[in-house]
Design a protein around this motif. Sequence first.
Motif, PDB file in Angstrom:
ATOM      1  N   GLY A 396       0.676  -1.106   0.017  1.00  0.00           N
ATOM      2  CA  GLY A 396      -0.083  -0.055   0.093  1.00  0.00           C
ATOM      3  C   GLY A 396       0.745   1.228  -0.059  1.00  0.00           C
ATOM      4  O   GLY A 396       0.564   2.131  -0.679  1.00  0.00           O
ATOM      5  N   ASP A 397       1.810   1.245   0.828  1.00  0.00           N
ATOM      6  CA  ASP A 397       2.793   2.542   0.469  1.00  0.00           C
ATOM      7  C   ASP A 397       3.536   2.487  -0.540  1.00  0.00           C
ATOM      8  O   ASP A 397       3.562   3.776  -0.920  1.00  0.00           O
ATOM      9  N   LYS A 398       3.849   1.746  -1.166  1.00  0.00           N
ATOM     10  CA  LYS A 398       4.529   1.712  -2.547  1.00  0.00           C
ATOM     11  C   LYS A 398       3.569   2.152  -3.602  1.00  0.00           C
ATOM     12  O   LYS A 398       3.876   3.255  -4.512  1.00  0.00           O
ATOM     13  N   LEU A 399       2.381   1.745  -3.357  1.00  0.00           N
ATOM     14  CA  LEU A 399       1.186   2.406  -4.196  1.00  0.00           C
ATOM     15  C   LEU A 399       0.977   3.768  -4.110  1.00  0.00           C
ATOM     16  O   LEU A 399       1.038   4.526  -5.131  1.00  0.00           O
ATOM     17  N   LEU A 400       1.010   4.400  -2.772  1.00  0.00           N
ATOM     18  CA  LEU A 400       0.674   5.698  -2.538  1.00  0.00           C
ATOM     19  C   LEU A 400       2.104   6.530  -3.201  1.00  0.00           C
ATOM     20  O   LEU A 400       1.988   7.567  -3.461  1.00  0.00           O
ATOM     21  N   ALA A 401       3.132   5.901  -2.859  1.00  0.00           N
ATOM     22  CA  ALA A 401       4.393   6.562  -3.390  1.00  0.00           C
ATOM     23  C   ALA A 401       4.280   6.894  -5.135  1.00  0.00           C
ATOM     24  O   ALA A 401       4.455   8.048  -5.575  1.00  0.00           O
ATOM     25  N   GLN A 402       3.767   5.879  -5.919  1.00  0.00           N
ATOM     26  CA  GLN A 402       3.493   5.770  -7.238  1.00  0.00           C
ATOM     27  C   GLN A 402       2.305   6.991  -7.550  1.00  0.00           C
ATOM     28  O   GLN A 402       2.437   7.899  -8.424  1.00  0.00           O
ATOM     29  N   ALA A 442      -9.264  17.875 -12.570  1.00  0.00           N
ATOM     30  CA  ALA A 442     -10.118  16.820 -11.792  1.00  0.00           C
ATOM     31  C   ALA A 442     -10.094  15.602 -12.685  1.00  0.00           C
ATOM     32  O   ALA A 442      -9.801  14.714 -12.055  1.00  0.00           O
ATOM     33  N   ASN A 443     -10.346  15.824 -13.886  1.00  0.00           N
ATOM     34  CA  ASN A 443     -10.538  14.679 -14.868  1.00  0.00           C
ATOM     35  C   ASN A 443      -9.226  14.093 -15.253  1.00  0.00           C
ATOM     36  O   ASN A 443      -9.158  12.923 -15.433  1.00  0.00           O
ATOM     37  N   LYS A 444      -8.218  14.976 -15.234  1.00  0.00           N
ATOM     38  CA  LYS A 444      -6.807  14.427 -15.500  1.00  0.00           C
ATOM     39  C   LYS A 444      -6.194  13.560 -14.462  1.00  0.00           C
ATOM     40  O   LYS A 444      -5.921  12.434 -14.631  1.00  0.00           O
ATOM     41  N   ILE A 445      -6.783  14.040 -13.156  1.00  0.00           N
ATOM     42  CA  ILE A 445      -6.223  13.361 -12.069  1.00  0.00           C
ATOM     43  C   ILE A 445      -7.132  11.910 -11.959  1.00  0.00           C
ATOM     44  O   ILE A 445      -6.527  10.985 -11.918  1.00  0.00           O
ATOM     45  N   ILE A 446      -8.411  11.895 -12.121  1.00  0.00           N
ATOM     46  CA  ILE A 446      -9.274  10.697 -12.216  1.00  0.00           C
ATOM     47  C   ILE A 446      -8.656   9.640 -13.386  1.00  0.00           C
ATOM     48  O   ILE A 446      -8.344   8.751 -13.173  1.00  0.00           O
ATOM     49  N   THR A 447      -8.520  10.377 -14.290  1.00  0.00           N
ATOM     50  CA  THR A 447      -7.679   9.448 -15.619  1.00  0.00           C
ATOM     51  C   THR A 447      -6.636   8.683 -15.252  1.00  0.00           C
ATOM     52  O   THR A 447      -6.189   7.631 -15.384  1.00  0.00           O
ATOM     53  N   LEU A 449      -4.905   8.657 -12.528  1.00  0.00           N
ATOM     54  CA  LEU A 449      -4.646   7.704 -11.281  1.00  0.00           C
ATOM     55  C   LEU A 449      -5.647   6.252 -11.255  1.00  0.00           C
ATOM     56  O   LEU A 449      -5.301   5.391 -10.695  1.00  0.00           O
ATOM     57  N   SER A 450      -6.534   6.328 -12.402  1.00  0.00           N
ATOM     58  CA  SER A 450      -7.185   4.915 -12.582  1.00  0.00           C
ATOM     59  C   SER A 450      -6.308   4.050 -13.477  1.00  0.00           C
ATOM     60  O   SER A 450      -6.802   2.907 -13.681  1.00  0.00           O
ATOM     61  N   LYS A 451      -5.383   4.337 -14.306  1.00  0.00           N
ATOM     62  CA  LYS A 451      -4.656   3.666 -14.844  1.00  0.00           C
ATOM     63  C   LYS A 451      -3.742   2.346 -13.885  1.00  0.00           C
ATOM     64  O   LYS A 451      -3.564   2.645 -12.849  1.00  0.00           O
ATOM     65  N   PRO A 452      -3.396   1.401 -14.433  1.00  0.00           N
ATOM     66  CA  PRO A 452      -2.986   0.255 -13.607  1.00  0.00           C
ATOM     67  C   PRO A 452      -1.665   0.426 -13.057  1.00  0.00           C
ATOM     68  O   PRO A 452      -0.803   1.512 -13.576  1.00  0.00           O
ATOM     69  N   TYR A 453      -1.167   0.017 -11.794  1.00  0.00           N
ATOM     70  CA  TYR A 453      -0.010   0.131 -11.155  1.00  0.00           C
ATOM     71  C   TYR A 453       0.687  -0.935 -11.168  1.00  0.00           C
ATOM     72  O   TYR A 453       0.098  -2.175 -11.009  1.00  0.00           O
ATOM     73  N   ARG A 454       1.913  -0.941 -11.205  1.00  0.00           N
ATOM     74  CA  ARG A 454       2.904  -2.192 -11.265  1.00  0.00           C
ATOM     75  C   ARG A 454       3.526  -1.895  -9.658  1.00  0.00           C
ATOM     76  O   ARG A 454       4.544  -1.316  -9.766  1.00  0.00           O
ATOM     77  N   VAL A 455       3.485  -2.922  -8.904  1.00  0.00           N
ATOM     78  CA  VAL A 455       4.091  -3.002  -7.578  1.00  0.00           C
ATOM     79  C   VAL A 455       4.513  -4.295  -7.177  1.00  0.00           C
ATOM     80  O   VAL A 455       3.546  -5.237  -7.193  1.00  0.00           O
ATOM     81  N   ASP A 456       5.657  -4.621  -7.008  1.00  0.00           N
ATOM     82  CA  ASP A 456       6.130  -5.910  -6.718  1.00  0.00           C
ATOM     83  C   ASP A 456       5.656  -7.153  -7.283  1.00  0.00           C
ATOM     84  O   ASP A 456       5.023  -8.280  -7.093  1.00  0.00           O
ATOM     85  N   ASP A 457       5.789  -6.638  -8.869  1.00  0.00           N
ATOM     86  CA  ASP A 457       5.265  -7.728  -9.775  1.00  0.00           C
ATOM     87  C   ASP A 457       3.926  -8.092  -9.519  1.00  0.00           C
ATOM     88  O   ASP A 457       3.303  -9.084 -10.153  1.00  0.00           O
ATOM     89  N   GLN A 458       3.044  -7.261  -9.344  1.00  0.00           N
ATOM     90  CA  GLN A 458       1.644  -7.265  -9.221  1.00  0.00           C
ATOM     91  C   GLN A 458       0.971  -6.125  -9.851  1.00  0.00           C
ATOM     92  O   GLN A 458       1.442  -5.118  -9.848  1.00  0.00           O
ATOM     93  N   THR A 459       0.048  -6.385 -10.553  1.00  0.00           N
ATOM     94  CA  THR A 459      -0.707  -5.190 -11.233  1.00  0.00           C
ATOM     95  C   THR A 459      -1.966  -4.786 -10.361  1.00  0.00           C
ATOM     96  O   THR A 459      -2.605  -5.711 -10.065  1.00  0.00           O
ATOM     97  N   LEU A 460      -1.998  -3.783 -10.076  1.00  0.00           N
ATOM     98  CA  LEU A 460      -3.057  -3.176  -9.147  1.00  0.00           C
ATOM     99  C   LEU A 460      -3.825  -2.215  -9.687  1.00  0.00           C
ATOM    100  O   LEU A 460      -3.350  -1.154 -10.602  1.00  0.00           O
TER     101      LEU A 460
END
Length: 770
Positions: A396-402, A442-447, A449-460
Motif C-alpha cells: 500500500g505504501d509503495k502504491l501511494l508513492a506511485q 480533476a478529470n486528468k487526476i481521475i484518468t 490515477l485510474s491507470k494500472p500500477y505495477r508494484v512488486d510484480d503485481q498489477t493493481l
Amino acid sequence: MPIKAILGLSDSADTDWTRLRGLQLSTVGHHARIRMAAHLILGLITVWTFQGSFNIVGLLMWFTALASLHIRGGLADQKLVHAERKRMSNREFQRHLVTPVGSGVIWAAAILVFAPFAELAQQVTLWSAVAVLIAASILFYSAAPMGLFVFALITGTASAISFLLQGHFEMVLLVAAMVATALAGSVEIARTSLASRISEGRVSEKDEVVSMLLREFEENEADWLWQIDTSRRVRSVSPRFAYALGRQQDEAEGRPLFDLIGGKNLEPAEMHPSMHELIDYMKQQENFSNLLVRVQIRGERRWWELSGTPIRDKHGNFSGFRGVGSDVTEQRESSEKIAYLARFDTLTSLPNRMQVNESLGEALIHADQWKSSCAFLMIDLDRFKAVNDSLGHQVGDKLLAQVSQRLQSLMGDGQLCGRLGGDEFAVVIRDASNRKVVSEVANKIITLLSKPYRVDDQTLHVGASVGSAIGPRDGATVEELMRNADLALYKAKDNGRGGHFGYVPSLHASAEERRQLELSLREALDREELTLQFQPVVSSKDGSIVSFEALSRWNSQEHGFVSPGKFIPIAEDTRLIVPIGKWVMREACEEARNWPEHVKVNVNVSPEQLLEDNFADEVVDCLAATGLRPERLEIEVTESIFLRDASIARAALEQVLALGCQVALDDFGTGYSSLGYIRKLRFSTIKVDRTFVKGAAQHNAESLAIIRAVVAMAQSLDMTTTAEGAETTEEVELIRRLGCDKIQGFYFGRPMTAADARRLFRTREELKRA
C-alpha cells in the motif's frame, strides 16, 4: 545590620546569618596569634611590675593561668581561619567567647587583688595594660565584637570598683568613658568589617563563577576563540580554531579569514547570504551575536555560529575583531530535518496537511486581493483499502508513492498537490478564474490515477474520486473551503466513485440531514422504530417458497420512513450496524419459527458485525434463545468482507458452518471477485446480482456468459445459485433455462410484513386442500 545580630545575640530574618557567622569567626581566627602574644607580653610586664609588692608565687600562678588560657584559646581560634567557608549557628558562634570571658576574669582578678597592695604608679601600669588590651581588642574582634564586649565589661567593671574603693572618682569616670567609647567604636568597625568581608565574598564567588565558565568554555571542544586584524587576517590562532578550519595553526596564522572559510577565488555573487551579512558587520565595525554563517572548509559545507566585537586601542582606533564561534552543522541539519518533517509527508515527499493549509490560505488572500478565484480539490483513492488489507501496508505504501508521483506530474504553475493523510490527497489551484481549469485538472487526476500500477510484480487497479470547492465563493476561510470540498468528495463517492463533483450549497443540507439521521438512528432500537420485512425466495423448478430474506426497515418518529439506502450506510459508518444486526438476526429467527420446517430465513450480515470477536457465539445464543434449527438459518455475506480481514472472516464463517448453518455469497460478480475464497470456504449458495439478470434479459452476451459460468462453477462445487431481481416473465423463463436453482424478485413478491408472509403459507395450504 542590627546590633544584636552583629553581637550574635539574634538573627535578622532577611539575612543568612549562618553564613555571616562564619565570616565573623574567620576574622577572629586570623588575629589569634597576635592576641595571644599581646596578652602574654602584657602579663609578663604586670608580673615584673608587681614582683616587689606581691608574693612572687601568687604572681606566677596568675601568669600561668593567663598563659594557659590564651595558648589553648589561641590554638582553638586558629582553626577558625577557614570558617568563612562554613555555616555556623549562634551556639557555635558563642563558643569562641570562652577565651575573652576567661581572660577578662583573670585580668579583673589582677586589678582587684594586686592593686590594693601596690603603689599608684603600679596601679596605673596595670590599668594601662588593660586599656591597651581593650583598645587592641577593637582590632582583634573587628568582625565579632562580642569578645571585646565581655572582656571590656569585665575588666572595666573591676577597674571602676578598684578606683572607687580607693576614692579615685575621676578614674572611675575615665574608665567608664573609655569602655563606652571602645564598645561603640567596635560595633561600627564590626559593621564596616563585616560588610567588607561580604563584598569580598561576593567578588570571590563571582571570580569562581567566571573561572568555572572559562574552564568550561576551554574544555568545550565545539567552541573556539577567533581574532582578525584590520586586514581581516586571522591572528593568535588557537588549536581549536585551527582544527575547525581544517588546518595547522602556523598554516592558518596570517591568512585572510574569508579565504579560509569561503574559498580563495570565491566571487561575491557565489557567496551565501549569511556570508554577506558577516562582511557587512565587519565593514560597519558593529557587534554581532549568534550569527549563523554557511562556510566552506576544505570543500565541505559547514554551518558556524559566530559572535564578535570590534577591538579598539586606548585611543579608540579600530584594530580588528575578536569573538567566539562554534560548529553547529549537526544542529542545523537536525533543525532543517525537523522543519522538513513538519511540512512534508515522509512517505510520498509531498507537502503535508500543514503546508497545504498554508498554501490554500495564501491562495485565498491572493484571490481576495485581486478579486479572482482559487480552488481546492480533495482526492480519495477508490479501492485502496482493499489493496492495503489484502496485500499488506508495504505494498500500500509503495502504491501511494506511485500515486504521488503521478499527481506531481500533473501540477502546473500556481498548482500544488499534497497528501492529507491515509489515501487522501489535495490540490490547491492558485488561480481558478477560468472554471474549466478545475474540471480539467480533476478529470486528468481521475484518468491518470485510474491507470494500472505495477508494484512488486503485481498489477493493481485503483481509482480516484474528486470533490472541489471554489474560493472565496464556496468558503472565505481555509476551514470552510476544505469542509465544503470534503462534502463534494463525499457526494462524488456516493454517486458511484470514479467521478468529480463540485460543491453546491445543497450539500450542507444533505450533510445536516445525515447528521440528524445518525442521531435518530442511535435511538431507533430503544424506540422500537425498526421492523423487519421478508422477501420470498422460490424454487426455479416449481415456484415453491424455499426461504425468506429478512430486510430491515426504519419508520422514524422524526423523519418518517427512511430508505435502507440511506440509513444502512450511516449504520455501517458509525458501527451502529452491529447492534442492529444482532436485533435483525434475533427477530428473523424468532419469526422463522412460524413458518413450515423446510423454509429457511436469510439474514444479511455486515462486515463490521462478522469481524466481531464473538460473532459465532452470538449465532449460538440466537439459535438457543429462539429454538430455530441451525440448518434453517442462512447467513448472507458480500465479497467485501474478505477485503477487510480475510482470515478472521473465514474463521468466523467456518464456525457458523460447523454449527450446521448455511452461508450464501451475495452480489457475486459485482465486487472484487476471487475464486480463491470460494475454493477455501464451502458456500451453500451463490447469489447472482440483478444487474446480470437484467443484462441477460437484454441479450447482453457478457451477462449471459457470467451467469452460465457461475451456474457451472456452483454445480461443480455442489453449491446452489439464486438469481436476484427477477421482475418479468421473460426474466424468470431465462433464469430457468440458464439453470439457476432459486429465484428472488418482485415477480414472486415484494418485501412484506411478517403477517403477510405467514398468510402466504395459509393461502397455499388452503389451495392444496381445495
